[in-house]
Design an enzyme around this catalytic site. Structure first.
Site, short mmCIF file in Angstrom:
data_model
loop_
_atom_site.label_atom_id
_atom_site.label_comp_id
_atom_site.label_asym_id
_atom_site.label_seq_id
_atom_site.Cartn_x
_atom_site.Cartn_y
_atom_site.Cartn_z
N LEU A 102 -63.06 -26.86 54.75
CA LEU A 102 -61.69 -26.75 54.22
C LEU A 102 -61.24 -28.16 53.90
O LEU A 102 -61.60 -29.11 54.62
CB LEU A 102 -60.77 -26.12 55.28
CG LEU A 102 -61.02 -24.64 55.61
CD1 LEU A 102 -60.08 -24.18 56.72
CD2 LEU A 102 -60.83 -23.77 54.37
N ASP A 103 -60.45 -28.32 52.84
CA ASP A 103 -59.94 -29.65 52.49
C ASP A 103 -59.11 -30.19 53.65
O ASP A 103 -58.59 -29.43 54.48
CB ASP A 103 -59.04 -29.57 51.25
CG ASP A 103 -59.83 -29.16 50.01
OD1 ASP A 103 -61.06 -29.31 50.00
OD2 ASP A 103 -59.18 -28.67 49.06
N LYS A 104 -58.91 -31.50 53.62
CA LYS A 104 -58.16 -32.15 54.70
C LYS A 104 -56.76 -31.55 54.85
O LYS A 104 -56.26 -31.35 55.95
CB LYS A 104 -58.07 -33.66 54.38
CG LYS A 104 -57.63 -34.50 55.52
CD LYS A 104 -57.81 -35.96 55.17
CE LYS A 104 -57.08 -36.83 56.18
NZ LYS A 104 -57.15 -38.25 55.82
N HIS A 187 -63.01 -27.45 46.14
CA HIS A 187 -61.60 -27.30 45.76
C HIS A 187 -61.37 -26.03 44.94
O HIS A 187 -60.57 -26.02 43.99
CB HIS A 187 -61.14 -28.49 44.90
CG HIS A 187 -61.09 -29.79 45.64
ND1 HIS A 187 -60.85 -29.89 46.98
CD2 HIS A 187 -61.24 -31.07 45.20
CE1 HIS A 187 -60.88 -31.17 47.35
NE2 HIS A 187 -61.12 -31.90 46.30
N LYS A 190 -57.69 -24.58 44.49
CA LYS A 190 -56.83 -25.54 43.77
C LYS A 190 -57.24 -25.60 42.29
O LYS A 190 -56.38 -25.63 41.41
CB LYS A 190 -56.93 -26.92 44.42
CG LYS A 190 -56.30 -26.96 45.81
CD LYS A 190 -56.54 -28.29 46.50
CE LYS A 190 -56.01 -28.25 47.93
NZ LYS A 190 -56.51 -29.35 48.75
#
Ligand code: URA
Length: 242
Positions: A102-104, A187, A190
């Site tokens: 998962l992204d930060k 991503h 997004k």
């Protein structure tokens, strides 16, 4: 496996340190003191105690973490704090690794497992494990966006498989939706929203295959999978019979 190796895997010390504490008589197996570091133990059956206190000797561990924002999804990083810092060090010692990333700034359901085969299968593009995200974006969402997601977003070098977009809330300046995708590209969510002209303001993963995050789950908390959850996960990637 050898008793000294088991204790090493449980992060009780280096090989010589675990051998020393066994020889000192600190370790009992099934209630009886064992002073031979090479004694055979079966982590699935035996009970091992140190100074009378039973140790958790499960080597196979499966963790459901509610990832908070601000941490990297990585087993280790030399510069930034990772999700592993939220878990007891013994889990890293046992080789418990995040399944995907998962992204930060993304929160929510992150699975970690010591089972390399399960990890590999869950990420395999051939198996398409569903993932659901709750996303807040910076403008309205409607039928055009739903249809675009359902067709499969294509933008430049990015092509997504058909995905489901379910709008929960919609206003002129913001909307909230559940998005279910069957893959895990970099991503991905997004970029899918960018392709329809929206920016993601907040992203939280709420489901991964058969696993669901509890509605009142608090970011930063974790728990072991239940046997039922593990069974469902293994069945989802054909690791055991239905
Ligand atoms: N898609 C994203 O854009 N970010 C994540 O962290 C997960 C899916």
């Amino acid at each position: 496996m050898r008793l000294d190796r088991l204790l090493g895997a449980l992060a009780l010390g280096t090989r010589s340190e675990t051998q020393r504490l066994i020889r000192r008589g600190e370790i009992s197996v099934n209630g009886l003191p064992v002073r031979d570091p090479g004694a055979a133990v079966d982590p699935a059956r035996d009970r091992v105690s140190r100074l009378g206190e039973e140790l958790d000797i499960r080597l196979e561990r499966h963790i459901l973490l509610d990832k908070p924002a601000g941490l990297l999804t990585a087993a280790r990083d030399s510069r930034q704090p990772t999700v592993m810092g939220l878990l007891p060090p013994v889990l890293a010692g046992l080789g418990c690794m995040p399944v995907g990333r998962l992204d930060k700034d993304t929160t929510g359901l992150l699975l970690l497992t010591t089972d390399g085969e399960l990890n590999h299968r869950l990420l395999s593009p051939a198996r398409h494990v569903d993932k659901t995200y709750d996303a807040e974006v910076d403008g309205p969402l409607g039928e055009a966006e739903r249809a675009a997601f359902a067709r499969g977003i294509e933008a430049g070098d990015f092509k997504a498989l058909p995905a489901e977009l379910r709008v929960l809330r919609c206003g002129p300046d913001a909307a909230e939706a559940l998005v279910t995708v069957r893959e895990g590209q970099f991503h991905q969510i997004k970029r899918m929203f960018t392709a329809v002209g929206r920016e993601v303001l907040r992203l939280r993963r709420t489901a991964f295959g058969p696993l669901r995050l509890d509605g009142d789950s608090v970011p930063g908390t974790w728990r072991e999978l239940t046997p039922e959850e593990l069974g469902a996960l293994r069945r989802a990637v054909q690791m055991e019979e239905a």
